[in-house]
Design an enzyme around this catalytic site. Structure first.
Site, mmCIF file in Angstrom:
data_model
loop_
_atom_site.group_PDB
_atom_site.id
_atom_site.type_symbol
_atom_site.label_atom_id
_atom_site.label_comp_id
_atom_site.label_asym_id
_atom_site.label_seq_id
_atom_site.Cartn_x
_atom_site.Cartn_y
_atom_site.Cartn_z
ATOM 1 N N CYS A 193 42.494 -80.529 -21.238
ATOM 2 C CA CYS A 193 42.813 -80.812 -21.959
ATOM 3 C C CYS A 193 43.974 -82.025 -20.661
ATOM 4 O O CYS A 193 44.965 -81.628 -19.722
ATOM 5 C CB CYS A 193 43.761 -80.717 -22.528
ATOM 6 S SG CYS A 193 44.774 -81.633 -23.554
ATOM 7 N N CYS B 213 45.516 -75.722 -21.434
ATOM 8 C CA CYS B 213 43.989 -75.754 -21.255
ATOM 9 C C CYS B 213 43.304 -76.811 -20.208
ATOM 10 O O CYS B 213 44.155 -77.825 -20.324
ATOM 11 C CB CYS B 213 43.318 -76.554 -22.517
ATOM 12 S SG CYS B 213 44.336 -75.279 -23.760
ATOM 13 N N CYS C 19 47.788 -89.768 -35.489
ATOM 14 C CA CYS C 19 47.725 -88.631 -34.679
ATOM 15 C C CYS C 19 49.576 -88.206 -34.279
ATOM 16 O O CYS C 19 49.550 -89.120 -33.331
ATOM 17 C CB CYS C 19 46.404 -89.003 -33.894
ATOM 18 S SG CYS C 19 46.445 -87.074 -33.045
ATOM 19 N N CYS D 235 52.853 -79.910 -22.668
ATOM 20 C CA CYS D 235 52.767 -78.628 -23.017
ATOM 21 C C CYS D 235 52.199 -77.755 -22.563
ATOM 22 O O CYS D 235 52.136 -78.163 -21.144
ATOM 23 C CB CYS D 235 50.870 -79.031 -24.006
ATOM 24 S SG CYS D 235 49.940 -77.589 -25.311
ATOM 25 N N GLU E 82 53.354 -89.532 -27.180
ATOM 26 C CA GLU E 82 52.496 -90.501 -27.500
ATOM 27 C C GLU E 82 52.068 -90.625 -29.230
ATOM 28 O O GLU E 82 51.681 -89.102 -29.364
ATOM 29 C CB GLU E 82 51.347 -90.871 -26.631
ATOM 30 C CG GLU E 82 51.784 -91.261 -25.299
ATOM 31 C CD GLU E 82 50.269 -91.801 -24.058
ATOM 32 O OE1 GLU E 82 50.300 -92.213 -23.767
ATOM 33 O OE2 GLU E 82 49.993 -90.906 -23.834
ATOM 34 N N CYS F 275 41.396 -87.798 -27.654
ATOM 35 C CA CYS F 275 41.315 -86.270 -27.399
ATOM 36 C C CYS F 275 41.533 -86.006 -26.623
ATOM 37 O O CYS F 275 40.559 -86.234 -25.465
ATOM 38 C CB CYS F 275 40.824 -85.748 -29.156
ATOM 39 S SG CYS F 275 40.266 -85.895 -30.251
ATOM 40 N N GLU G 212 51.304 -78.118 -28.777
ATOM 41 C CA GLU G 212 50.555 -77.141 -29.212
ATOM 42 C C GLU G 212 52.005 -76.823 -30.661
ATOM 43 O O GLU G 212 52.689 -76.606 -30.258
ATOM 44 C CB GLU G 212 50.747 -75.621 -28.642
ATOM 45 C CG GLU G 212 50.690 -74.371 -29.513
ATOM 46 C CD GLU G 212 49.766 -74.971 -30.312
ATOM 47 O OE1 GLU G 212 48.766 -74.669 -29.743
ATOM 48 O OE2 GLU G 212 50.126 -75.048 -31.535
HETATM 49 N N1 SAH Z 1 47.405 -78.193 -29.426
HETATM 50 C C1 SAH Z 1 46.669 -78.070 -30.101
HETATM 51 C C2 SAH Z 1 46.861 -79.801 -31.082
HETATM 52 C C3 SAH Z 1 46.315 -80.737 -29.750
HETATM 53 S S1 SAH Z 1 44.684 -81.337 -28.872
HETATM 54 C C4 SAH Z 1 45.027 -77.691 -30.236
HETATM 55 O O1 SAH Z 1 44.990 -77.497 -28.801
HETATM 56 O O2 SAH Z 1 44.629 -77.822 -31.187
HETATM 57 C C5 SAH Z 1 43.841 -81.824 -30.287
HETATM 58 C C6 SAH Z 1 42.172 -81.659 -29.525
HETATM 59 O O3 SAH Z 1 41.977 -82.182 -28.934
HETATM 60 C C7 SAH Z 1 41.775 -79.970 -29.701
HETATM 61 O O4 SAH Z 1 41.170 -79.195 -30.779
HETATM 62 C C8 SAH Z 1 41.457 -80.367 -28.326
HETATM 63 O O5 SAH Z 1 41.049 -79.162 -27.942
HETATM 64 C C9 SAH Z 1 41.018 -80.902 -27.901
HETATM 65 N N2 SAH Z 1 40.571 -82.331 -26.289
HETATM 66 C C10 SAH Z 1 41.757 -81.706 -25.514
HETATM 67 N N3 SAH Z 1 41.104 -82.313 -24.736
HETATM 68 C C11 SAH Z 1 40.181 -83.045 -24.442
HETATM 69 C C12 SAH Z 1 38.967 -83.434 -24.545
HETATM 70 N N4 SAH Z 1 39.811 -83.648 -22.600
HETATM 71 N N5 SAH Z 1 38.321 -83.952 -24.672
HETATM 72 C C13 SAH Z 1 37.949 -83.645 -25.543
HETATM 73 N N6 SAH Z 1 38.918 -83.431 -26.739
HETATM 74 C C14 SAH Z 1 39.779 -82.576 -26.087
HETATM 75 FE FE1 SF4 Z 2 48.319 -78.325 -25.620
HETATM 76 FE FE2 SF4 Z 2 45.940 -78.552 -27.402
HETATM 77 FE FE3 SF4 Z 2 45.665 -79.732 -25.284
HETATM 78 FE FE4 SF4 Z 2 45.578 -76.839 -25.274
HETATM 79 S S1 SF4 Z 2 44.509 -78.463 -26.246
HETATM 80 S S2 SF4 Z 2 47.051 -78.129 -23.317
HETATM 81 S S3 SF4 Z 2 47.280 -76.330 -26.852
HETATM 82 S S4 SF4 Z 2 47.870 -80.040 -25.655
#
Ligand code: SAH
Ligand code: SF4
Length: 354
Positions: A116, A113, A102, A109, A89, A339, A166
């Site tokens: 996420c 986290c 974006c 991934c 996406e 995000c 990532e």
């Molecule tokens: N993998 C990279 C980039 C993609 S995530 C990273 O983690 O930095 C982009 C952003 O979305 C990151 O800052 C992450 O912390 C945030 N993010 C992930 N899950 C989220 C959620 N459920 N709500 C708000 N932000 C989130």
């Molecule tokens: Fe991967 Fe970024 Fe999501 Fe963490 S926040 S699981 S690094 S996409």
């Protein structure tokens, strides 16, 4: 060999290697990056032999557009299918006279986290540069390939690597893709308008810095101390906050540019005033800004979004430390484009099973 896997600057040499005149490389790049045309048959100024060469082995293949959903706020989520099946996406975000794209760098991934949605997919595979740039081409086609760069906000003027995956776990594709994004024979975007976001892979942050691309760096910190960080971001067990900050300090930035720290605010978990103060103390000595992202829920998510007042108090405390704290507005939550909401079923091509 897909040409889009090579930086646009290398296309003329590649053409020569293939027995073609090198200027055909620049002509082809013009079709692809200025007009969004990847079908060689439509490249009318190329001789039939060159077109045939490009048609072979899908030398300009990109992921196909599977669907595009528009949110009530104008955000558009694109689903793209890779040649071997997985769906990724990308998100087009029109805001304040800007148009930000974006991009995803991986299908799924592997970082895990807990907040996420992409994490639940696990890592399917890395994307190639052509699959990264293909997202840009498809998004530009959706916009009608506006080429009038003077009109800010109509065409893509900012790119953030904050989609699925990532980015630093896929440096081999990320770096050539960024070179094509910035080269004048490619997309010609200023590197200052490109941001790579990482969960903090310290050795890869150094390598990215050494590539000297002139881009911006964002780091998802999400906790003021290692204990909590390890709990919500398992990668925190490998790299400590101190190591991450050291790598940020070394990252090559221009005057007045700063690293951005992203901090997903999870209700009752990392949103308390004392945690804001810890974060403030941690980052105050440092040239930085903080981007607070109130948690975006998704089906089955284990956290909640904090109240707006709590977010504001957190931001105000950081401001008290002279840290620029901004709150990221969630764009496209109704189409799960915000995000942390990007994800696809592993077997999205289930059609074949029925
Ligand atoms: N993998 C990279 C980039 C993609 S995530 C990273 O983690 O930095 C982009 C952003 O979305 C990151 O800052 C992450 O912390 C945030 N993010 C992930 N899950 C989220 C959620 N459920 N709500 C708000 N932000 C989130
Ligand atoms: Fe991967 Fe970024 Fe999501 Fe963490 S926040 S699981 S690094 S996409």
């Amino acid at each position: 060999m897909n040409l889009l896997d090579l930086p646009a600057s290398q296309w003329p040499d590649k053409f020569q290697e293939l027995g073609e005149a090198s200027y055909r490389g620049r002509q082809t790049a013009h079709w692809v990056f200025r007009k969004g045309i990847t079908d060689p048959r439509a490249m009318t100024n190329l001789p039939p032999s060159t077109r045939a060469l490009l048609e072979e082995e899908r030398r300009l293949g990109i992921p196909s557009l599977e669907s595009a959903h528009t949110s009530v706020d104008g955000t558009r989520k694109l689903a793209l299918r890779l040649a071997d099946g997985p769906v990724i996406e990308s998100v087009l975000i029109p805001r304040k006279g800007r148009m930000t794209l974006c991009l995803s760098t991986q299908a799924g991934c592997g970082i895990g986290c807990r907040f996420c949605r992409t994490a639940a997919m696990g890592l399917i595979r890395n994307l190639s540069p052509s699959e990264i740039l293909g997202q840009w081409i498809q998004a530009m086609r959706l916009l009608g390939f506006p080429t009038d760069r003077a009109k800010e906000g109509l065409s893509i003027d900012h790119v953030v690597f904050m989609g699925m995956g990532e980015p630093l776990a896929n440096l081999d594709a990320l770096i050539p893709a960024i070179r094509s994004l910035t080269h004048p024979d490619g997309i010609g975007l200023s590197p200052r308008r490109i941001t790579v976001s990482t969960s903090g892979l310290v050795p890869k942050m150094r390598l990215l810095g050494e590539a000297n691309l002139g881009i911006q760096l964002a780091v998802s910190l999400c906790a003021p101390d290692d204990l909590l960080r390890r709990e919500i971001m398992p990668v925190g067990r490998i790299y400590s906050i101190a190591e991450i900050l050291e790598a940020c300090r070394e990252f090559p930035l221009r005057n007045r540019e700063r690293v951005t720290f992203e901090y997903v605010l999870l209700k009752g978990k990392n949103d308390r005033p004392e945690q804001a103060r810890s974060l403030g103390r941690l980052l105050a000595p440092f040239r930085s800004k903080v981007n607070l992202i109130p948690f975006n829920p998704f089906p089955g998510s284990p956290f909640e979004r904090p109240e707006e007042e709590v977010v504001q108090v957190f931001a105000d405390i950081l401001s008290g430390f002279h840290i620029t704290a901004t709150v990221r507005k969630s764009m496209g939550p109704d189409v799960l484009a915000a995000c942390g909401q990007l994800a696809r079923e592993r077997v999205a091509s289930a059609g074949a099973e029925y």
